[in-house]
Design a protein around this motif. Structure first.
Motif, PDB file in Angstrom:
ATOM      1  N   ASP A 138       0.819  -1.213   0.000  1.00 15.87           N
ATOM      2  CA  ASP A 138       0.000   0.000   0.000  1.00 15.87           C
ATOM      3  C   ASP A 138       0.856   1.267   0.000  1.00 15.87           C
ATOM      4  O   ASP A 138       0.554   2.246   0.680  1.00 15.87           O
ATOM      5  N   VAL A 139       1.948   1.224  -0.760  1.00 15.34           N
ATOM      6  CA  VAL A 139       2.842   2.387  -0.883  1.00 15.34           C
ATOM      7  C   VAL A 139       2.491   3.138  -2.166  1.00 15.34           C
ATOM      8  O   VAL A 139       2.268   2.532  -3.209  1.00 15.34           O
ATOM      9  N   TRP A 140       2.455   4.452  -2.079  1.00 15.82           N
ATOM     10  CA  TRP A 140       2.217   5.302  -3.252  1.00 15.82           C
ATOM     11  C   TRP A 140       3.520   6.019  -3.579  1.00 15.82           C
ATOM     12  O   TRP A 140       4.046   6.774  -2.755  1.00 15.82           O
ATOM     13  N   ILE A 141       4.044   5.757  -4.780  1.00 19.58           N
ATOM     14  CA  ILE A 141       5.276   6.394  -5.237  1.00 19.58           C
ATOM     15  C   ILE A 141       4.908   7.386  -6.333  1.00 19.58           C
ATOM     16  O   ILE A 141       4.373   7.007  -7.373  1.00 19.58           O
ATOM     17  N   GLY A 142       5.201   8.655  -6.100  1.00 17.46           N
ATOM     18  CA  GLY A 142       4.757   9.725  -6.977  1.00 17.46           C
ATOM     19  C   GLY A 142       5.549   9.851  -8.272  1.00 17.46           C
ATOM     20  O   GLY A 142       6.580   9.198  -8.485  1.00 17.46           O
ATOM     21  N   TYR A 143       5.073  10.731  -9.128  1.00 16.76           N
ATOM     22  CA  TYR A 143       5.599  10.974 -10.467  1.00 16.76           C
ATOM     23  C   TYR A 143       7.099  11.227 -10.469  1.00 16.76           C
ATOM     24  O   TYR A 143       7.606  12.095  -9.749  1.00 16.76           O
ATOM     25  N   GLU A 144       7.811  10.416 -11.223  1.00 23.26           N
ATOM     26  CA  GLU A 144       9.253  10.551 -11.443  1.00 23.26           C
ATOM     27  C   GLU A 144      10.090  10.531 -10.162  1.00 23.26           C
ATOM     28  O   GLU A 144      11.200  11.073 -10.113  1.00 23.26           O
ATOM     29  N   ALA A 145       9.570   9.892  -9.131  1.00 25.68           N
ATOM     30  CA  ALA A 145      10.382   9.701  -7.926  1.00 25.68           C
ATOM     31  C   ALA A 145      11.526   8.739  -8.235  1.00 25.68           C
ATOM     32  O   ALA A 145      11.421   7.885  -9.125  1.00 25.68           O
TER      33      ALA A 145
END
Length: 210
Positions: free
Chosen positions: A121-128
């Motif tokens: 349930d991890v959210w990794i954002g744009y271009e991280a």
């Protein structure tokens, strides 16, 4: 519900269930984890987003269940780390033929910092960008274009360059209850019955269902 399908949304070929498109045995992905890419073919995640991941290192990318990975997020592995123990950062060992070096010492060209482990349930954002050796805890959020060089605790929002903890998403008691519930491991039918409680933030209800 079918976590084995490639495209979970009708007429959406920019979003895939990552587990269904990854073939590398050193990339382990949990059920229902999704990747969205509106620039490149999301089925090419392994090629475009997992970088310097060479078999000689035996390092792993481990991603849990129900993660959301945004377009362009990248995972940078150990072979990108030119060794700092040498007097020179030039990677002589990988040019062993040129310099008459022992091919068995090729991995001494870089520092091995270990696997990348992403919780559930991890959210990794744009271009991280996630660097080798990093562990991101369950329920964490990584901000857009963050560069993650150190571990991120569970249910923590992190962002910036280098990424730093911004705040916890919930109280300590709520985080403890969520980690204890491990709802992502529940049977699909139980998760489906609990979606309204999950979306509404009713931690107490999840605690009761454990």
């Amino acid at each position: 519900m079918d976590p084995e399908k490639i495209y979970p949304r009708t007429n959406d070929h920019e979003t895939v269930y990552l587990k269904s498109v990854v073939k590398n045995p050193n990339i382990l992905v949990g059920d229902f984890t999704m990747y969205n890419d509106f620039v490149n073919d999301p089925r090419q995640f392994e090629k475009n987003n997992v970088l310097y991941h060479y078999p000689i290192n035996h390092d792993k990318l481990v991603i849990g269940k129900f993660c959301s990975i945004a377009c362009g997020a990248k995972f940078l592995f150990n072979s990108a780390n030119h060794t700092q123990a040498s007097l020179s950062t030039y990677p002589f060992p990988i040019f062993f033929e040129e310099w008459g070096l022992d091919v068995r010492n090729i991995t001494s060209a870089w520092d091995n910092k270990g696997d990348i482990v992403i919780g559930n349930d991890v959210w990794i954002g744009y271009e991280a960008l996630i660097l080798s050796g990093v562990t991101i805890g369950d329920g964490a959020i990584i901000g857009a274009r963050a560069v993650v060089t150190k571990d991120v605790p569970p249910y923590t929002i992190a962002g910036g360059v280098p990424a730093k903890a911004i705040r916890k998403r919930f109280s300590d008691d709520a985080v403890s209850a969520l980690l204890k519930s491990k709802w992502w491991d529940w049977p699909e039918e139980k998760i489906q019955r609990s979606i309204s409680d999950i979306q509404a933030g009713r931690v107490g209800r999840l605690r009761d269902l454990c």
